[in-house]
Design an enzyme around this catalytic site. Sequence first.
Site, PDB file in Angstrom:
ATOM      1  N   GLU A  69       0.856  -1.213  -0.178  1.00  8.56           N
ATOM      2  CA  GLU A  69       0.133   0.080  -0.171  1.00  8.56           C
ATOM      3  C   GLU A  69       0.757   1.226  -0.011  1.00  8.56           C
ATOM      4  OE1 GLU A  69      -2.301  -3.416   1.294  1.00  8.56           O
ATOM      5  OE2 GLU A  69      -0.363  -2.474   1.938  1.00  8.56           O
ATOM      6  N   PRO A 286      10.930 -14.411  -0.795  1.00  8.09           N
ATOM      7  CA  PRO A 286      10.001 -14.423   0.124  1.00  8.09           C
ATOM      8  C   PRO A 286       9.353 -13.316   0.223  1.00  8.09           C
ATOM      9  CG  PRO A 286      12.004 -15.598   0.835  1.00  8.09           C
ATOM     10  CD  PRO A 286      12.358 -14.503  -0.155  1.00  8.09           C
ATOM     11  N   ARG A 287       8.159 -13.301   0.637  1.00  4.62           N
ATOM     12  CA  ARG A 287       7.194 -12.102   0.727  1.00  4.62           C
ATOM     13  C   ARG A 287       7.755 -11.333   1.950  1.00  4.62           C
ATOM     14  NH1 ARG A 287       3.500  -8.754  -1.280  1.00  4.62           N
ATOM     15  NH2 ARG A 287       2.046  -7.687  -0.071  1.00  4.62           N
ATOM     16  N   LEU A 336      14.715  -6.424   1.833  1.00  5.49           N
ATOM     17  CA  LEU A 336      13.566  -5.768   1.702  1.00  5.49           C
ATOM     18  C   LEU A 336      13.788  -4.331   0.657  1.00  5.49           C
ATOM     19  CD1 LEU A 336      11.941  -5.387   5.181  1.00  5.49           C
ATOM     20  CD2 LEU A 336      11.040  -6.472   3.208  1.00  5.49           C
ATOM     21  N   GLY A 337      12.798  -4.063  -0.292  1.00  2.00           N
ATOM     22  CA  GLY A 337      12.631  -2.711  -1.022  1.00  2.00           C
ATOM     23  C   GLY A 337      13.865  -2.961  -2.114  1.00  2.00           C
ATOM     24  N   GLU A 338      13.991  -4.290  -2.506  1.00  2.00           N
ATOM     25  CA  GLU A 338      14.635  -4.469  -3.627  1.00  2.00           C
ATOM     26  C   GLU A 338      14.192  -5.257  -4.878  1.00  2.00           C
ATOM     27  OE1 GLU A 338      19.193  -3.734  -1.509  1.00  2.00           O
ATOM     28  OE2 GLU A 338      18.785  -5.761  -1.965  1.00  2.00           O
ATOM     29  N   ASN A 362       1.091  -8.690  -5.848  1.00  2.00           N
ATOM     30  CA  ASN A 362       1.167  -7.440  -6.980  1.00  2.00           C
ATOM     31  C   ASN A 362       1.703  -7.973  -8.351  1.00  2.00           C
ATOM     32  OD1 ASN A 362       1.374  -5.084  -8.317  1.00  2.00           O
ATOM     33  ND2 ASN A 362       3.207  -4.177  -7.218  1.00  2.00           N
ATOM     34  N   ILE A 364       1.872  -6.058 -10.908  1.00  2.00           N
ATOM     35  CA  ILE A 364       2.082  -4.723 -11.637  1.00  2.00           C
ATOM     36  C   ILE A 364       3.639  -4.444 -11.827  1.00  2.00           C
ATOM     37  CG2 ILE A 364       1.696  -2.159 -11.934  1.00  2.00           C
ATOM     38  CD1 ILE A 364      -0.943  -2.717 -10.538  1.00  2.00           C
ATOM     39  N   GLU A 365       4.314  -4.641 -10.521  1.00  2.00           N
ATOM     40  CA  GLU A 365       5.694  -4.491 -10.679  1.00  2.00           C
ATOM     41  C   GLU A 365       6.352  -5.180 -11.971  1.00  2.00           C
ATOM     42  OE1 GLU A 365       7.530  -3.280  -6.438  1.00  2.00           O
ATOM     43  OE2 GLU A 365       6.733  -5.197  -6.365  1.00  2.00           O
TER      44      GLU A 365
END
Length: 451
Positions: A69, A286-287, A336-338, A362, A364-365
Amino acid sequence: MAETLKSARLKFRLRLYKLAWFVFMPVAVLYFWKRGLKDPRYRRHLKERFGRGPKLPGAVWVHAVSIGEVRSSVPLVEELLNRNYRVVVTCLTPAGRTEAERAFATSIQNCKLVVRYAPLEYEFAFKRFFSECAPQLALVMEIEFWPVMIEAASKHDIPLFLCNSQYPKKSYDSDRARRSLRRDALSLVAGAFAKSEVHAGRFRDAGVPFVEATGEMRFDQPVQSRSIRAAGKFASKMKLGFNRRPVVAFASVVAGEDAGYVAAMKLIESRCREAGSTVPFFVYIPRAPERFSESAEILAGAEVAFARRSEVFDRDLSLTRQEPLALATALLGDSLGEMNFYLAFSDIVVVGGGFVKSGAHNIIEPLAHGKPVLVGPNIWTIEHPAIEAIEAGAVVKCETIESLADRANQLLASSESYMAMKVAASGFHESNRGATRKTLDNLPLTAYARE
């Protein structure tokens, strides 16, 4: 008469709901304490959960529960900042807060934006929050329908709009059947900006007073150039890519999917060997960060030779140890964030969540990178844009792990099929951009003073 009954029912249910939250307050505190055993961030800033925290009076309030989000809110928040509005971003999870602090670091330093946890469902907590931040407008991202949050905003005359929002069919059907509190509370929001006309129709049926179908904001997210540059250097060094050694990524893998995806990797690998074609390199992402170690154990137990991102790259995504990767068949994305980095050097992306009941994540990425996407059968969470993307040939829904492996092998074996799907992915992504502008064009922002 019907509206009077609905109002009385809503008040009664809200009282019971609030009572339950007060009764279980010790459970809520215990929850954060226990989660803090694995992730200390859950124990930090606890006072913000009860309304106290950084102040930025007169700002636009944007609520984004977690990482997904927050990322979908980035184009909207950046445009608000560009128009000289101050912004308070609230999250519920530490991962969401960390991502928000990273994404809006410059604006935080310039005192244009603050990040804090959203209050829990206590009226007194929202009263404190509104007293400290005095938001002029509330923009709630995605599907966060919290009854006390909605009622508190209404009582304090703060227009609350659902943005980039969806009303999943499962939830909609369930709410209609039993006249849920969530459905009744929706009548108190100022409006909803829905991802599609289908979702817009469901919001109208629930009694939301103002509804517009504006599209999916995640299509407006910028792709990080830093990630693309780093991915290009890595792919060149390791000779990765469709015409050399293709890369298949398993992105946002959730608990319950590991066994299936490990089996898919082995099926893809064995079929490539049988066909005498190049065995692909796999990326396994992994999420949730708390699953990094668990995923490593699963891969090791399945005798998958892998290297961890944390052990072979530095903070700038430069490869520091090539030898472990040269011997590996997979890279474990324990960071994270990569995600954009992993997606940029992948050729085919399997998006996780679709093989468990909680639903797919998601898509869309990877579409933003022009990558063919495969997903499991449970797509109710991403109804839009998944259905349209499947019709456009950009995404394939696979009912079983075996059919997923089959489809991946077909794409690896046929450059023509692969390129057709790649072109469809890029075209679909480009044709769906513009939701942020449509949303802002319909928001009553002119009623609020800028800085």
